[in-house]
Design a protein around this motif. Structure first.
Motif, PDB file in Angstrom:
ATOM      1  N   GLN A   1       0.834  -1.197   0.000  1.00 54.67           N
ATOM      2  CA  GLN A   1       0.000   0.000   0.000  1.00 54.67           C
ATOM      3  C   GLN A   1       0.877   1.258   0.000  1.00 54.67           C
ATOM      4  OE1 GLN A   1      -3.822   1.059   2.494  1.00 54.67           O
ATOM      5  NE2 GLN A   1      -2.016   1.311   3.776  1.00 54.67           N
ATOM      6  N   ALA A   2       1.915   1.263   0.822  1.00 59.12           N
ATOM      7  CA  ALA A   2       2.822   2.415   0.879  1.00 59.12           C
ATOM      8  C   ALA A   2       3.491   2.650  -0.474  1.00 59.12           C
ATOM      9  CB  ALA A   2       3.871   2.210   1.975  1.00 59.12           C
ATOM     10  N   VAL A   3       3.884   1.572  -1.145  1.00 59.93           N
ATOM     11  CA  VAL A   3       4.495   1.697  -2.466  1.00 59.93           C
ATOM     12  C   VAL A   3       3.492   2.280  -3.450  1.00 59.93           C
ATOM     13  CG1 VAL A   3       5.462   0.408  -4.419  1.00 59.93           C
ATOM     14  CG2 VAL A   3       6.152  -0.170  -2.076  1.00 59.93           C
ATOM     15  N   LEU A   4       2.279   1.719  -3.465  1.00 53.71           N
ATOM     16  CA  LEU A   4       1.252   2.180  -4.407  1.00 53.71           C
ATOM     17  C   LEU A   4       0.818   3.618  -4.133  1.00 53.71           C
ATOM     18  CD1 LEU A   4      -0.859  -1.091  -4.564  1.00 53.71           C
ATOM     19  CD2 LEU A   4       0.626  -0.167  -6.377  1.00 53.71           C
ATOM     20  N   ALA A   5       0.926   4.053  -2.892  1.00 49.26           N
ATOM     21  CA  ALA A   5       0.570   5.426  -2.526  1.00 49.26           C
ATOM     22  C   ALA A   5       1.734   6.392  -2.746  1.00 49.26           C
ATOM     23  CB  ALA A   5       0.119   5.471  -1.064  1.00 49.26           C
ATOM     24  N   GLY A   6       2.891   5.866  -3.151  1.00 54.71           N
ATOM     25  CA  GLY A   6       4.057   6.716  -3.372  1.00 54.71           C
ATOM     26  C   GLY A   6       4.727   7.181  -2.099  1.00 54.71           C
ATOM     27  N   ARG A   7       4.536   6.435  -1.028  1.00 53.94           N
ATOM     28  CA  ARG A   7       5.088   6.818   0.277  1.00 53.94           C
ATOM     29  C   ARG A   7       6.462   6.230   0.562  1.00 53.94           C
ATOM     30  NH1 ARG A   7       0.092   6.617   4.590  1.00 53.94           N
ATOM     31  NH2 ARG A   7      -1.039   8.396   3.724  1.00 53.94           N
ATOM     32  N   THR A   8       6.947   5.367  -0.316  1.00 60.40           N
ATOM     33  CA  THR A   8       8.267   4.764  -0.119  1.00 60.40           C
ATOM     34  C   THR A   8       8.887   4.465  -1.475  1.00 60.40           C
ATOM     35  OG1 THR A   8       9.499   2.989   0.976  1.00 60.40           O
ATOM     36  CG2 THR A   8       7.349   2.409   0.067  1.00 60.40           C
ATOM     37  N   ASN A   9      10.190   4.471  -1.511  1.00 60.91           N
ATOM     38  CA  ASN A   9      10.888   4.154  -2.760  1.00 60.91           C
ATOM     39  C   ASN A   9      11.259   2.679  -2.846  1.00 60.91           C
ATOM     40  OD1 ASN A   9      10.828   6.745  -3.834  1.00 60.91           O
ATOM     41  ND2 ASN A   9      12.608   7.364  -2.637  1.00 60.91           N
ATOM     42  N   GLY A  10      11.297   1.996  -1.716  1.00 59.29           N
ATOM     43  CA  GLY A  10      11.631   0.577  -1.716  1.00 59.29           C
ATOM     44  C   GLY A  10      10.516  -0.247  -2.338  1.00 59.29           C
ATOM     45  N   TYR A  11      10.873  -1.356  -2.937  1.00 56.10           N
ATOM     46  CA  TYR A  11       9.936  -2.339  -3.493  1.00 56.10           C
ATOM     47  C   TYR A  11       9.071  -1.797  -4.637  1.00 56.10           C
ATOM     48  CZ  TYR A  11      11.157  -5.341   0.417  1.00 56.10           C
ATOM     49  OH  TYR A  11      11.838  -6.122   1.310  1.00 56.10           O
ATOM     50  N   ARG A  12       9.419  -0.652  -5.199  1.00 56.90           N
ATOM     51  CA  ARG A  12       8.602  -0.072  -6.283  1.00 56.90           C
ATOM     52  C   ARG A  12       8.449  -1.010  -7.471  1.00 56.90           C
ATOM     53  NH1 ARG A  12      11.315   5.572  -7.315  1.00 56.90           N
ATOM     54  NH2 ARG A  12      12.807   3.997  -7.943  1.00 56.90           N
ATOM     55  N   HIS A  13       9.465  -1.834  -7.703  1.00 56.59           N
ATOM     56  CA  HIS A  13       9.440  -2.708  -8.875  1.00 56.59           C
ATOM     57  C   HIS A  13       9.161  -4.161  -8.515  1.00 56.59           C
ATOM     58  CE1 HIS A  13      10.826   0.720 -11.083  1.00 56.59           C
ATOM     59  NE2 HIS A  13      11.827   0.868 -10.229  1.00 56.59           N
ATOM     60  N   HIS A  14       8.620  -4.385  -7.318  1.00 62.75           N
ATOM     61  CA  HIS A  14       8.363  -5.761  -6.909  1.00 62.75           C
ATOM     62  C   HIS A  14       7.315  -6.371  -7.832  1.00 62.75           C
ATOM     63  CE1 HIS A  14       7.427  -9.293  -4.574  1.00 62.75           C
ATOM     64  NE2 HIS A  14       8.523  -9.056  -3.879  1.00 62.75           N
ATOM     65  N   PRO A  15       7.579  -7.572  -8.365  1.00 66.88           N
ATOM     66  CA  PRO A  15       6.674  -8.162  -9.361  1.00 66.88           C
ATOM     67  C   PRO A  15       5.253  -8.421  -8.854  1.00 66.88           C
ATOM     68  CG  PRO A  15       8.455  -9.690  -8.779  1.00 66.88           C
ATOM     69  CD  PRO A  15       8.765  -8.391  -8.129  1.00 66.88           C
ATOM     70  N   GLN A  16       5.076  -8.682  -7.565  1.00 63.94           N
ATOM     71  CA  GLN A  16       3.727  -8.971  -7.074  1.00 63.94           C
ATOM     72  C   GLN A  16       2.816  -7.740  -7.098  1.00 63.94           C
ATOM     73  OE1 GLN A  16       2.636 -11.480  -4.020  1.00 63.94           O
ATOM     74  NE2 GLN A  16       4.285 -12.933  -4.315  1.00 63.94           N
ATOM     75  N   LEU A  17       3.384  -6.556  -7.240  1.00 62.15           N
ATOM     76  CA  LEU A  17       2.566  -5.349  -7.294  1.00 62.15           C
ATOM     77  C   LEU A  17       1.934  -5.140  -8.668  1.00 62.15           C
ATOM     78  CD1 LEU A  17       4.725  -2.877  -5.200  1.00 62.15           C
ATOM     79  CD2 LEU A  17       2.736  -4.196  -4.495  1.00 62.15           C
ATOM     80  N   ALA A  18       2.397  -5.873  -9.673  1.00 60.26           N
ATOM     81  CA  ALA A  18       1.895  -5.702 -11.038  1.00 60.26           C
ATOM     82  C   ALA A  18       0.378  -5.869 -11.106  1.00 60.26           C
ATOM     83  CB  ALA A  18       2.586  -6.679 -11.979  1.00 60.26           C
ATOM     84  N   ARG A  19      -0.146  -6.853 -10.401  1.00 56.79           N
ATOM     85  CA  ARG A  19      -1.590  -7.094 -10.494  1.00 56.79           C
ATOM     86  C   ARG A  19      -2.406  -5.975  -9.861  1.00 56.79           C
ATOM     87  NH1 ARG A  19      -2.212 -12.397  -6.684  1.00 56.79           N
ATOM     88  NH2 ARG A  19      -0.692 -11.835  -5.118  1.00 56.79           N
ATOM     89  N   PHE A  20      -1.881  -5.331  -8.833  1.00 56.26           N
ATOM     90  CA  PHE A  20      -2.593  -4.197  -8.240  1.00 56.26           C
ATOM     91  C   PHE A  20      -2.451  -2.959  -9.122  1.00 56.26           C
ATOM     92  CE2 PHE A  20      -2.060  -7.058  -4.689  1.00 56.26           C
ATOM     93  CZ  PHE A  20      -3.329  -7.030  -4.125  1.00 56.26           C
TER      94      PHE A  20
END
Length: 142
Positions: free
Chosen positions: A27-46
């Motif tokens: 959620q933090a990645v998708l909200a732009g609140r963190t730079n870590g894990y931005r390219h994590h493959p499991q986020l693709a579906r969200f």
């Protein structure tokens, strides 16, 4: 990061707590609140959902309700958005089966009682996912 496609009722205590923590990170990645894990493959579906933040919010809401039903005290105020969204995300049958086997192996090692419960049940998806035919998802790292 493991964002389970399985219904959280299948998870043991460790899996449920870790799933909550990892979905909050997503959620933090998708909200732009963190730079870590931005390219994590499991986020693709969200990211592919019409409203990624609402979708992860729905995901978290189901985890929250499962935790509450077990007597755990997760902080619902950490969910930013989407607990009422009805958008569904596709997940392949192959992915669900892969995760089911993966979970069974984890439970066999760390949670024998939950492993027994796992053996007596069948894989069901988290309510945000709709199962479609197909192999393991391209973003999975087996």
């Amino acid at each position: 990061m493991r964002i389970w496609s399985l219904h959280p009722a299948h998870l043991d205590r460790v899996g449920l707590v870790a799933g909550w923590r990892e979905a909050l990170l997503a959620q933090a990645v998708l909200a732009g609140r963190t730079n870590g894990y931005r390219h994590h493959p499991q986020l693709a579906r969200f990211r592919g959902a019409d409203d990624p933040l609402a979708s992860i919010g729905v995901y978290l809401g189901v985890l929250y309700r499962e935790a509450t039903s077990r007597g755990y005290r997760f902080d619902e105020t950490r969910i930013l958005d989407g607990m009422n969204s009805t958008a569904l995300i596709p997940v392949t049958r192959g992915q669900l089966d892969y995760e089911w086997d993966h979970l069974g192996a984890k439970l066999a090692v760390r949670s024998p009682d939950d492993a027994e419960r796992w053996r007596r049940s069948r894989a069901t998806p988290h309510p945000i996912f709709t199962v479609i035919p197909g192999d393991i998802e391209s973003w999975e790292r087996p």
